[in-house]
Design a protein around this motif. Sequence first.
Motif, PDB file in Angstrom:
ATOM      1  N   SER A 137       0.820  -1.211   0.000  1.00  0.00           N
ATOM      2  CA  SER A 137       0.000   0.000   0.000  1.00  0.00           C
ATOM      3  C   SER A 137       0.856   1.263   0.000  1.00  0.00           C
ATOM      4  O   SER A 137       1.874   1.337   0.684  1.00  0.00           O
ATOM      5  N   GLU A 193       0.163   4.143   1.315  1.00  0.00           N
ATOM      6  CA  GLU A 193       0.148   4.858   2.591  1.00  0.00           C
ATOM      7  C   GLU A 193       1.015   4.135   3.631  1.00  0.00           C
ATOM      8  O   GLU A 193       1.768   4.758   4.360  1.00  0.00           O
ATOM      9  N   TYR A 194       0.931   2.804   3.658  1.00  0.00           N
ATOM     10  CA  TYR A 194       1.777   2.070   4.610  1.00  0.00           C
ATOM     11  C   TYR A 194       3.248   2.200   4.224  1.00  0.00           C
ATOM     12  O   TYR A 194       4.132   2.273   5.092  1.00  0.00           O
ATOM     13  N   LEU A 226       4.685   4.748   2.979  1.00  0.00           N
ATOM     14  CA  LEU A 226       5.202   6.034   3.474  1.00  0.00           C
ATOM     15  C   LEU A 226       5.656   5.893   4.926  1.00  0.00           C
ATOM     16  O   LEU A 226       6.664   6.464   5.329  1.00  0.00           O
ATOM     17  N   ALA A 227       4.898   5.108   5.702  1.00  0.00           N
ATOM     18  CA  ALA A 227       5.300   4.854   7.092  1.00  0.00           C
ATOM     19  C   ALA A 227       6.582   4.035   7.129  1.00  0.00           C
ATOM     20  O   ALA A 227       7.496   4.319   7.913  1.00  0.00           O
ATOM     21  N   VAL A 233      13.229  12.520   4.978  1.00  0.00           N
ATOM     22  CA  VAL A 233      12.041  12.604   4.137  1.00  0.00           C
ATOM     23  C   VAL A 233      11.675  11.195   3.674  1.00  0.00           C
ATOM     24  O   VAL A 233      12.513  10.485   3.119  1.00  0.00           O
ATOM     25  N   SER A 234      10.427  10.797   3.923  1.00  0.00           N
ATOM     26  CA  SER A 234       9.968   9.504   3.402  1.00  0.00           C
ATOM     27  C   SER A 234       9.286   9.712   2.062  1.00  0.00           C
ATOM     28  O   SER A 234       8.418  10.570   1.929  1.00  0.00           O
ATOM     29  N   GLU A 287       6.459   6.370  -3.761  1.00  0.00           N
ATOM     30  CA  GLU A 287       6.055   7.411  -4.708  1.00  0.00           C
ATOM     31  C   GLU A 287       7.146   7.716  -5.735  1.00  0.00           C
ATOM     32  O   GLU A 287       6.855   8.173  -6.831  1.00  0.00           O
ATOM     33  N   LYS A 304       1.375  13.844  -9.255  1.00  0.00           N
ATOM     34  CA  LYS A 304      -0.010  13.430  -9.078  1.00  0.00           C
ATOM     35  C   LYS A 304      -0.785  14.624  -8.550  1.00  0.00           C
ATOM     36  O   LYS A 304      -0.309  15.338  -7.678  1.00  0.00           O
ATOM     37  N   ILE A 354      -1.537  13.044  -2.730  1.00  0.00           N
ATOM     38  CA  ILE A 354      -2.206  11.751  -2.581  1.00  0.00           C
ATOM     39  C   ILE A 354      -3.256  11.805  -1.470  1.00  0.00           C
ATOM     40  O   ILE A 354      -3.392  12.814  -0.783  1.00  0.00           O
ATOM     41  N   SER A 355      -3.974  10.701  -1.287  1.00  0.00           N
ATOM     42  CA  SER A 355      -4.896  10.469  -0.171  1.00  0.00           C
ATOM     43  C   SER A 355      -5.929  11.581   0.020  1.00  0.00           C
ATOM     44  O   SER A 355      -6.021  12.169   1.100  1.00  0.00           O
ATOM     45  N   ARG A 409      -9.384  13.313   0.987  1.00  0.00           N
ATOM     46  CA  ARG A 409     -10.535  12.993   1.839  1.00  0.00           C
ATOM     47  C   ARG A 409     -11.417  14.226   1.897  1.00  0.00           C
ATOM     48  O   ARG A 409     -11.010  15.272   2.417  1.00  0.00           O
ATOM     49  N   VAL A 464       6.178  14.400   3.057  1.00  0.00           N
ATOM     50  CA  VAL A 464       4.731  14.396   2.873  1.00  0.00           C
ATOM     51  C   VAL A 464       4.083  15.144   4.040  1.00  0.00           C
ATOM     52  O   VAL A 464       4.440  14.944   5.203  1.00  0.00           O
ATOM     53  N   GLN A 468       0.232  12.454   7.060  1.00  0.00           N
ATOM     54  CA  GLN A 468      -0.467  11.867   5.912  1.00  0.00           C
ATOM     55  C   GLN A 468      -1.780  11.243   6.356  1.00  0.00           C
ATOM     56  O   GLN A 468      -2.132  11.274   7.533  1.00  0.00           O
ATOM     57  N   THR A 469      -2.501  10.692   5.414  1.00  0.00           N
ATOM     58  CA  THR A 469      -3.751   9.938   5.589  1.00  0.00           C
ATOM     59  C   THR A 469      -4.764  10.629   6.508  1.00  0.00           C
ATOM     60  O   THR A 469      -5.055  10.163   7.599  1.00  0.00           O
ATOM     61  N   SER A 498      -1.201   4.221  10.678  1.00  0.00           N
ATOM     62  CA  SER A 498      -1.653   5.228   9.715  1.00  0.00           C
ATOM     63  C   SER A 498      -2.978   4.776   9.119  1.00  0.00           C
ATOM     64  O   SER A 498      -3.580   3.800   9.565  1.00  0.00           O
ATOM     65  N   SER A 499      -3.434   5.527   8.105  1.00  0.00           N
ATOM     66  CA  SER A 499      -4.693   5.251   7.398  1.00  0.00           C
ATOM     67  C   SER A 499      -5.893   5.121   8.336  1.00  0.00           C
ATOM     68  O   SER A 499      -6.623   4.132   8.285  1.00  0.00           O
ATOM     69  N   SER A 513      -5.667   0.329   3.853  1.00  0.00           N
ATOM     70  CA  SER A 513      -6.716   1.216   3.333  1.00  0.00           C
ATOM     71  C   SER A 513      -8.131   0.907   3.823  1.00  0.00           C
ATOM     72  O   SER A 513      -9.018   0.615   3.023  1.00  0.00           O
ATOM     73  N   PHE A 537      -7.531   0.772  -1.870  1.00  0.00           N
ATOM     74  CA  PHE A 537      -8.290   1.992  -1.589  1.00  0.00           C
ATOM     75  C   PHE A 537      -9.794   1.865  -1.826  1.00  0.00           C
ATOM     76  O   PHE A 537     -10.382   2.646  -2.565  1.00  0.00           O
ATOM     77  N   MET A 568      -6.636   5.968  -5.761  1.00  0.00           N
ATOM     78  CA  MET A 568      -7.046   6.463  -4.447  1.00  0.00           C
ATOM     79  C   MET A 568      -8.386   7.200  -4.449  1.00  0.00           C
ATOM     80  O   MET A 568      -8.461   8.374  -4.077  1.00  0.00           O
TER      81      MET A 568
END
Lengths: 264, 465
Positions: free
Chosen positions: A203, A205-206, A208-209, A235-236, A240, B207, B230-231, B233, B251, B274-275, B317-318, B362, B412, B459
């Motif tokens: 994923s 988002e994961y 990025l973590a 910076v992560s 991406e 993006k 990204i992401s 909402r 980010v 993020q998220t 996260s998420s 997600s 997603f 996403m």
Amino acid sequence: MTYMHSFQPKSFLSGPIRSALLLAVALATVSGCHKNVASTQTPDALAPTPAPLPPMPTATLTADPAAIDVGQSVVLNWRTTDATTATIDNIGPVNPNGTQTVSPATSTNFHLTAKGDGGSVEASVRVTVRIPVAPVAPPDTTATADMGSETAFHESVADIFYDYDSSDLRPDAQASAVKSASYLVAHPEIRLVIGGYCDDRGSAEYNLALGENRANSAKTALVNAGVAPARIRVVSYGKEKQFCTDETEACWQQNRRAQFSLDR
Amino acid sequence: MDRTTRTFRRHSVPFRSIVVLLFLALAASLALLATQAMGQDNVLTGTSNGVTSIRIAVADFKPLVAADPQITTFKQTFDTTLYADLASAGIFDIVSKSLMPPGNPGTPSEVQLQSYSNAPAGAAMVAFGSLGVTAGKLVVNGFLFDAKNLQYPQVLAKVYSEEASADSARQVAHRFADEIIYRLGGGIPGIAETKIYYVKILGPFTKEIWAMDYDGANQHAITHLGTDSISPRISPDNTRLAFASFGKYGVQLKMYSLILDRYVNFPTGSVSSQTPAWDPSGNKLAYAAAPNGSFNIRISDSNGNLASQITNFRDASSPAYNPKTGAQIAFISGRTGLPQLYIMNSDGSSVQLMTDGGYASSPSWSPNGQTIAFAWDRKYGPGAPGGQDIYIMDVATKKWTQMTHDGGRCDFPTWSPDGRHIAYANSADGRADHTRIWTLLAAPDNPQKRPLTDPSADMPNWSWK
């Protein structure tokens, strides 16, 4: 932790006399002049010893604590033997044994001189006074601080690669981080960015973590090896920014990395 | 008086036992009902909660001025949109065009209800009407008639008047479809006017956030940042869009006001974040921030102030709020290894592991609060069989159902506000730039998957209304 420094000479000659004698011998040797050699010989040194000399005094001086903040006080503690007078610079004549509370405004060397029938002896202790320093703005990033060339940087600071779904440093990465840190310690003008990257599986988002964890494990390795944390930005990028896009293990490994670059 | 009292006394004992008997009977029937309900499919979504599919005929609307060339375009747009809305609603069995009786009635007097209710159409309901252009206005008359009730057939009659344009024709069709779905779909508002916000892939590390109508029409850009965003909402009231974007500090969250058409301040300092996830009141935002080298979940007010951290794991996260209550948050954490799905109370207490392995990501919590949709690769690892698919899980029992199969990498999922649909991202060959957005019905036996976009869209985030 008490810092202590004391002299306890074993020679029957007192310090200054012995120093003068040694100096004279040294001068004579260096000059190579035979005429002067004879004149440096003192009759006293060659004379027979008439009677046992009084014992040499001894002296110790300690400070507790050895380091204080401005305004705090420190206890000086001194002990002497076979001394008739004792003097501490900045304080004056004192008892042969004693304590005194002092609160110096700046870092100070306290110096004890004890004199007795057998000669004089010295001891000293340094009290460090920590003076708070107003924080200074970090150096202007636009300033042309010389960080050296990219090539030199990348020769000495190699990217760190990670196992699948892991942010732990492998043994080869540990060695690489130590090598990188020694270069960075030797070049304190360098500021750097650590980018955390992941392969394109899983994923966004994961990842990025995970990239954040990777970049920070690399940062921790550098900091533990002596690089100031303020020089490092993390910076992560997660998945991406892909270094290569083939769906092969070789390519994935290239993507699973902490990448070092100059923070210009 | 005395007799009355005696009469009452005489009847009081049998009367009481009748009441008790009635109560017992009621309790027994309730228990029987409950047993039947438990015997059903464990996944209770909007498509399987007791509403049977209604067979509906959607007649092409009648143009009022046949010669007007504009009308032809509008009519085609309107007819196509209305038919697609009702066909994809998930509650109708729609009469195919080839089975429809000839002619298109424009008014109640022109409609031959029996021709729709008889075979082969066999419809229970008929939608029909007319559209025309008068004085620059598109005027639409829409009717919904019960084909089996010849005496009082009218269920719905609506008149719409809008600026004449193809976009209006589409919007009016959506609104009429929503009226029909609301009326026939158990009182749950339709989704034909909702939006989907998503990530448009424009190039490597480029993006932008885009938006489209729920059916994939009207795709347009929201951000023009020239970086990687990204992401997305969207807030529950459709006024603000929270998303994450790459800048100097990596980010970080950004906030865009759709009312002001500009970015509004969302303080992040130099900390990665993020998220984002909106709480259903729209007053709070949960998101992941990494102040000390790993992401954990924070909750702040909607302006980014008063942030407090509610998890302290290796990473978390998420987040996704339970939109029904706002009292629970689903999230993803790799605290035990590969990322797993968890839920907790929205103050960080009562953390509960939901998945039993694999690689989960997600989460999106269904509008009724009972189900979580998420992406899951149950056999994750180098060389492992299977792939990343969309699953839905009943929160109370942790029973899960797989919604996609062997279609490539899926991620997603996002619920439609009526709880009947899930939009998600899919890449058939696994390449990130080949990802496109699909939608499916949350009915495992008939998911009716269909793509909403071309490749390079990722996403999705469905609006709350």
